[in-house]
Design a protein around this motif. Structure first.
Motif, PDB file in Angstrom:
ATOM      1  N   GLY A  60      35.008  67.896  55.159  1.00 47.73           N
ATOM      2  CA  GLY A  60      35.727  67.694  54.431  1.00 47.73           C
ATOM      3  C   GLY A  60      35.831  66.458  53.891  1.00 47.73           C
ATOM      4  O   GLY A  60      36.296  65.615  52.753  1.00 47.73           O
ATOM      5  N   GLU A  61      35.184  65.425  54.175  1.00 53.95           N
ATOM      6  CA  GLU A  61      34.294  63.784  54.311  1.00 53.95           C
ATOM      7  C   GLU A  61      34.154  63.876  53.527  1.00 53.95           C
ATOM      8  O   GLU A  61      32.576  64.578  53.488  1.00 53.95           O
ATOM      9  CB  GLU A  61      34.938  62.963  55.228  1.00 53.95           C
ATOM     10  CG  GLU A  61      35.692  63.272  56.715  1.00 53.95           C
ATOM     11  CD  GLU A  61      34.872  62.227  57.796  1.00 53.95           C
ATOM     12  OE1 GLU A  61      33.736  61.610  57.827  1.00 53.95           O
ATOM     13  OE2 GLU A  61      35.772  62.394  59.283  1.00 53.95           O
ATOM     14  N   GLU A  62      34.427  63.541  52.603  1.00 54.87           N
ATOM     15  CA  GLU A  62      32.797  62.802  50.955  1.00 54.87           C
ATOM     16  C   GLU A  62      32.049  62.209  51.913  1.00 54.87           C
ATOM     17  O   GLU A  62      32.051  61.001  52.601  1.00 54.87           O
ATOM     18  CB  GLU A  62      34.004  62.303  50.216  1.00 54.87           C
ATOM     19  CG  GLU A  62      35.016  63.211  49.064  1.00 54.87           C
ATOM     20  CD  GLU A  62      35.608  62.567  48.123  1.00 54.87           C
ATOM     21  OE1 GLU A  62      34.193  61.378  47.280  1.00 54.87           O
ATOM     22  OE2 GLU A  62      35.999  63.072  47.248  1.00 54.87           O
ATOM     23  N   MET A  63      30.830  62.907  51.585  1.00 54.75           N
ATOM     24  CA  MET A  63      30.093  61.612  51.957  1.00 54.75           C
ATOM     25  C   MET A  63      29.373  60.405  51.099  1.00 54.75           C
ATOM     26  O   MET A  63      28.557  60.933  50.444  1.00 54.75           O
ATOM     27  CB  MET A  63      28.596  62.511  52.205  1.00 54.75           C
ATOM     28  CG  MET A  63      28.895  63.031  53.869  1.00 54.75           C
ATOM     29  SD  MET A  63      28.919  63.027  54.976  1.00 54.75           S
ATOM     30  CE  MET A  63      26.990  62.926  55.310  1.00 54.75           C
ATOM     31  N   VAL A  64      29.442  59.678  51.345  1.00 55.65           N
ATOM     32  CA  VAL A  64      29.066  58.429  50.200  1.00 55.65           C
ATOM     33  C   VAL A  64      27.424  57.810  50.919  1.00 55.65           C
ATOM     34  O   VAL A  64      27.754  57.520  51.385  1.00 55.65           O
ATOM     35  CB  VAL A  64      29.578  57.127  50.163  1.00 55.65           C
ATOM     36  CG1 VAL A  64      29.528  55.922  49.327  1.00 55.65           C
ATOM     37  CG2 VAL A  64      31.564  57.340  50.463  1.00 55.65           C
ATOM     38  N   GLU A  65      26.623  58.385  49.336  1.00 52.72           N
ATOM     39  CA  GLU A  65      25.391  57.870  49.787  1.00 52.72           C
ATOM     40  C   GLU A  65      25.165  57.101  48.943  1.00 52.72           C
ATOM     41  O   GLU A  65      25.160  57.004  47.807  1.00 52.72           O
ATOM     42  CB  GLU A  65      24.738  58.936  49.009  1.00 52.72           C
ATOM     43  CG  GLU A  65      24.739  60.260  50.037  1.00 52.72           C
ATOM     44  CD  GLU A  65      23.628  61.204  49.642  1.00 52.72           C
ATOM     45  OE1 GLU A  65      22.941  60.974  48.379  1.00 52.72           O
ATOM     46  OE2 GLU A  65      23.832  62.327  49.291  1.00 52.72           O
ATOM     47  N   PRO A  66      24.351  55.904  49.028  1.00 50.53           N
ATOM     48  CA  PRO A  66      23.956  54.819  49.387  1.00 50.53           C
ATOM     49  C   PRO A  66      22.962  54.886  47.315  1.00 50.53           C
ATOM     50  O   PRO A  66      22.500  55.930  47.555  1.00 50.53           O
ATOM     51  CB  PRO A  66      23.593  53.869  49.855  1.00 50.53           C
ATOM     52  CG  PRO A  66      22.162  54.755  50.447  1.00 50.53           C
ATOM     53  CD  PRO A  66      23.628  55.961  50.777  1.00 50.53           C
ATOM     54  N   PRO A  67      23.544  54.216  46.260  1.00 51.75           N
ATOM     55  CA  PRO A  67      22.742  54.487  45.031  1.00 51.75           C
ATOM     56  C   PRO A  67      21.290  54.140  45.465  1.00 51.75           C
ATOM     57  O   PRO A  67      21.111  53.787  46.544  1.00 51.75           O
ATOM     58  CB  PRO A  67      23.063  53.458  44.277  1.00 51.75           C
ATOM     59  CG  PRO A  67      23.587  52.246  45.079  1.00 51.75           C
ATOM     60  CD  PRO A  67      24.339  53.361  45.956  1.00 51.75           C
TER      61      PRO A  67
END
Length: 71
Positions: A60-67
């Motif tokens: 449920g947590e959004e995984m923020v991927e680095p660009p």
């Protein structure tokens, strides 16, 4: 064989056929009840697993991927 004897014979044959049919249907019903009970338990287990996954910290947590590096 008199008409009355013939009618009694026919009725006895029908009752015997109905008894056999009832026994067959009863066995089918028993097998279906066992299958339903199994499927209900499987559904219950799946619901519990789903609840566990939903309650886990990573779900449920959004995984923020680095660009990517070329940005």
């Amino acid at each position: 064989m008199s008409d009355l004897e013939h009618r009694i014979y026919e009725l006895e044959a029908k009752v015997a056929f109905q008894d056999e049919t009832i026994e067959i249907l009863n066995e089918e019903m028993r097998q279906h009840q066992l299958l339903i009970a199994t499927m209900q338990r499987q559904t219950q287990l799946l619901a519990e697993k789903l609840k566990e996954v939903q309650n886990s910290s990573s779900f449920g947590e959004e995984m923020v991927e680095p660009p990517p590096p070329h940005y």
